[in-house]
Design an enzyme around this catalytic site. Structure first.
Site, mmCIF file in Angstrom:
data_model
loop_
_atom_site.group_PDB
_atom_site.id
_atom_site.type_symbol
_atom_site.label_atom_id
_atom_site.label_comp_id
_atom_site.label_asym_id
_atom_site.label_seq_id
_atom_site.Cartn_x
_atom_site.Cartn_y
_atom_site.Cartn_z
ATOM 1 N N ARG A 1 0.847 -1.180 0.000
ATOM 2 C CA ARG A 1 0.000 0.000 0.000
ATOM 3 C C ARG A 1 0.887 1.236 0.000
ATOM 4 O O ARG A 1 1.713 1.414 0.898
ATOM 5 C CB ARG A 1 -0.906 -0.005 1.240
ATOM 6 C CG ARG A 1 -1.724 1.255 1.393
ATOM 7 C CD ARG A 1 -2.697 1.207 2.569
ATOM 8 N NE ARG A 1 -3.347 2.501 2.652
ATOM 9 C CZ ARG A 1 -3.273 3.335 3.697
ATOM 10 N NH1 ARG A 1 -2.651 2.965 4.800
ATOM 11 N NH2 ARG A 1 -3.858 4.507 3.656
ATOM 12 N N HIS B 1 -2.994 10.815 0.860
ATOM 13 C CA HIS B 1 -2.471 10.586 2.209
ATOM 14 C C HIS B 1 -1.839 11.908 2.677
ATOM 15 O O HIS B 1 -0.645 11.998 2.902
ATOM 16 C CB HIS B 1 -1.481 9.419 2.204
ATOM 17 C CG HIS B 1 -1.211 8.819 3.561
ATOM 18 N ND1 HIS B 1 -1.266 7.466 3.803
ATOM 19 C CD2 HIS B 1 -0.877 9.379 4.748
ATOM 20 C CE1 HIS B 1 -0.969 7.221 5.076
ATOM 21 N NE2 HIS B 1 -0.726 8.374 5.672
ATOM 22 N N GLU C 1 -7.438 8.310 6.330
ATOM 23 C CA GLU C 1 -7.735 8.984 7.597
ATOM 24 C C GLU C 1 -8.211 10.423 7.425
ATOM 25 O O GLU C 1 -7.570 11.362 7.920
ATOM 26 C CB GLU C 1 -6.513 8.951 8.525
ATOM 27 C CG GLU C 1 -6.035 7.553 8.858
ATOM 28 C CD GLU C 1 -4.975 7.532 9.964
ATOM 29 O OE1 GLU C 1 -4.566 8.606 10.450
ATOM 30 O OE2 GLU C 1 -4.568 6.413 10.361
ATOM 31 N N ASN D 1 -7.356 1.738 9.944
ATOM 32 C CA ASN D 1 -6.034 1.912 10.562
ATOM 33 C C ASN D 1 -6.230 1.880 12.067
ATOM 34 O O ASN D 1 -6.956 2.715 12.622
ATOM 35 C CB ASN D 1 -5.415 3.258 10.177
ATOM 36 C CG ASN D 1 -5.036 3.323 8.716
ATOM 37 O OD1 ASN D 1 -5.109 2.318 7.996
ATOM 38 N ND2 ASN D 1 -4.620 4.497 8.270
ATOM 39 N N TYR E 1 -4.411 1.642 15.850
ATOM 40 C CA TYR E 1 -3.207 1.708 16.691
ATOM 41 C C TYR E 1 -3.516 1.536 18.181
ATOM 42 O O TYR E 1 -2.769 0.879 18.887
ATOM 43 C CB TYR E 1 -2.474 3.040 16.474
ATOM 44 C CG TYR E 1 -1.850 3.117 15.106
ATOM 45 C CD1 TYR E 1 -0.589 2.587 14.867
ATOM 46 C CD2 TYR E 1 -2.538 3.668 14.032
ATOM 47 C CE1 TYR E 1 -0.017 2.608 13.604
ATOM 48 C CE2 TYR E 1 -1.975 3.695 12.755
ATOM 49 C CZ TYR E 1 -0.715 3.166 12.555
ATOM 50 O OH TYR E 1 -0.160 3.171 11.305
ATOM 51 N N GLU F 1 -3.479 -0.267 8.181
ATOM 52 C CA GLU F 1 -2.300 0.125 8.971
ATOM 53 C C GLU F 1 -2.450 -0.440 10.372
ATOM 54 O O GLU F 1 -3.539 -0.399 10.965
ATOM 55 C CB GLU F 1 -2.147 1.646 9.128
ATOM 56 C CG GLU F 1 -1.721 2.374 7.888
ATOM 57 C CD GLU F 1 -1.559 3.881 8.126
ATOM 58 O OE1 GLU F 1 -1.280 4.317 9.266
ATOM 59 O OE2 GLU F 1 -1.736 4.624 7.140
HETATM 60 C C1 FCB Z 1 -1.380 7.093 10.855
HETATM 61 C C2 FCB Z 1 -0.953 7.625 9.513
HETATM 62 C C3 FCB Z 1 0.377 7.112 9.043
HETATM 63 C C4 FCB Z 1 1.377 7.008 10.173
HETATM 64 C C5 FCB Z 1 0.787 6.294 11.364
HETATM 65 C C6 FCB Z 1 1.740 6.112 12.510
HETATM 66 O O1 FCB Z 1 -2.269 7.976 11.429
HETATM 67 O O2 FCB Z 1 -1.910 7.292 8.530
HETATM 68 O O3 FCB Z 1 0.826 7.949 7.998
HETATM 69 O O4 FCB Z 1 1.891 8.247 10.496
HETATM 70 O O5 FCB Z 1 -0.352 6.950 11.791
#
Ligand code: FCB
Length: 452
Positions: free
Chosen positions: A78, A122, A167, A292, A294, A359
């Site tokens: 990607r 992006h 995002e 995405n 985290y 992500e």
């Molecule tokens: C996300 C972004 C990516 C990267 C990660 C850690 O929010 O999409 O570009 O910075 O965080």
């Protein structure tokens, strides 16, 4: 050893990057400036004072980088296309030399048997468009459609999977309200305008991408939002936060409406933004949703603070870390169950849309050993535990079709600069030497086994 968990046949294993974070070569072949060039060159905006001018120099080293992806055995890669390479002033002439780069990249992926997954946006908006109002202007969506058409005319015959936006929540609320990202504005009304115009931009390019055979979707940042305590106030705050973080973009796209409570809370701030027919267009079917993921977000109810320098503080909740939760170098909590629980809840609300994890990853303070190797047990553990979470969600019936590690390479981590490393491949910036970390070797094993 826990039993190995096998993923479904055809599960896509990938890694992700983004143009401004890796390419460098900001003046090459007619590229125009983006909001991130201007922002990163503004003193005080980037923690380590760095810029994306050189980054990983991927613009010149792409072939070796794709070799690395091939050595890892990845099915898919990607990447994002830089709008200011393709249309340097945002909506003027098409720059063929900019498209040439992505043409080489796509062919290079196909030659290596890696599926290109291209993101159109992006975060690197051409600065010329920002000078005319940026995403707060409705016309930005039309400029985006022209750009998308130029890209599809050139690459549409070979890219099998497109992502319209990455995002948009971060683009709108961090870029136009908190001001911690480019373009660095601090105005909540602008952020709400930007969020709607980003949704409209997504809607405008869907029919263009539909002229190809490709699968098309959008990537949203999501978080598992929980109340910090069991108090009714915190539970209520968490519901609102969930609508703001997870619903503000997903609901218009997947349901055709903004989330009720949050929209009611914004009230007159939304006046005049949504026009007749917008939501129908935004609600057009997509083939997959990119998520995405985290962190989990623990939310406490607070009194909104209208006098804060961050307009987002007007919202009546704050994220707070509970005691004892381990955190990454970003200070982000490591709670893999949040990914499983989020996926299960999301697919219950939106049952018919296949999911790609576009992500997931973590930053750690890596050290390079005397022999040049990089052992990163925390990143490996994060990767494994989050893949276990994805597997548990699949076992519970969630339709997850693939996983993209963030990131293939250490890179320019936006406002954090180069100090935060998310790569499974280490980059020594002075020499541009690439070294796969231990986590990359572990990922290659997982990919080869289709199991964790
Ligand atoms: C996300 C972004 C990516 C990267 C990660 C850690 O929010 O999409 O570009 O910075 O965080």
């Amino acid at each position: 050893m826990p039993p190995s968990r096998t993923f479904p046949d055809g599960f896509a294993w990938g890694a992700a990057t983004a143009s401004y974070q890796i390419e460098g070569a900001v003046d090459a072949d007619g590229r125009g400036p983006s909001i991130w060039d201007v922002f990163s060159h503004t003193p005080g905006r980037i923690r380590d004072g760095s810029t994306g001018d050189v980054a990983c120099d991927h613009y010149h080293r792409w072939a070796a980088d794709l070799d690395l992806a091939a050595q890892l055995g990845l099915d898919a890669y990607r990447f994002s296309i830089a709008w200011p390479r393709v249309i340097p002033d945002g909506d003027g002439d098409v720059n063929v030399r900019g498209l040439d780069f992505y043409d080489r990249l796509v062919d290079g992926l196909l030659e290596r048997g890696i599926r290109p997954v291209a993101t159109l946006y992006h975060w690197d908006l051409p600065q010329a468009l920002e000078d005319r109002g940026g995403w707060a202007e409705r016309s930005a969506a039309d400029a985006f459609a022209r750009y998308a058409q130029a890209v599809v005319d050139r690459l549409g015959d070979r890219v099998p999977q497109w992502i319209t936006l990455n995002e948009p929540w971060v683009s709108a609320f961090v870029g136009y309200a908190s001001g911690r990202h480019a373009p660095g504005r601090t105005n909540l009304r602008d952020a709400l305008l930007a969020s709607h115009h980003l949704l409209l931009a997504h809607a405008r390019v869907m029919p263009i991408l539909r002229t190809t055979e490709a699968r098309v979707g959008v990537t949203l940042n999501v978080s598992h939002v929980l109340p910090l305590t069991d108090s009714p106030a915190d539970r209520d705050a968490a519901e609102l936060a969930d609508e703001q973080v997870n619903g503000w973009f997903a609901d218009p796209i997947l349901r055709g409406s903004y989330p009720d409570r949050m929209a009611a809370w914004y009230g007159s701030l939304l006046d005049g933004i949504v026009r007749h027919g917008d939501l129908e267009a935004i609600h057009a079917p997509i083939d997959f949703i990119g998520l995405n993921y985290y962190v989990r977000t623990h939310v406490r109810a607070v009194r909104g603070d209208a006098s804060s320098s961050d307009p987002m503080d007007v919202l009546p909740y704050r994220a707070e870390l509970p005691d004892g939760v381990p955190t990454t170098a970003m200070g982000w909590p490591v709670e893999p169950d949040g990914l499983r629980d989020f996926l299960i809840a999301f697919s219950a609300s939106h049952p018919h849309v296949p999911i790609l994890i576009t992500e997931n990853g973590s930053a750690w303070d890596d050290t390079v050993a005397a022999d040049g190797s990089v052992d990163d047990p925390e990143r490996t553990a994060y990767l494994e535990s989050h893949l276990v979470a994805v597997h548990e969600a699949i076992a519970a019936g969630v339709d997850v079709r693939g996983y993209f590690a963030w990131s293939l390479l250490d890179n320019f981590e936006w406002a954090e600069g180069y100090a935060k490393r998310f790569g499974i491949v280490h980059v020594d910036y002075p020499t541009q030497r690439r070294t796969p970390k231990a986590s990359a070797r572990r990922y290659a094993e997982i990919v080869a086994a289709n199991a964790v």
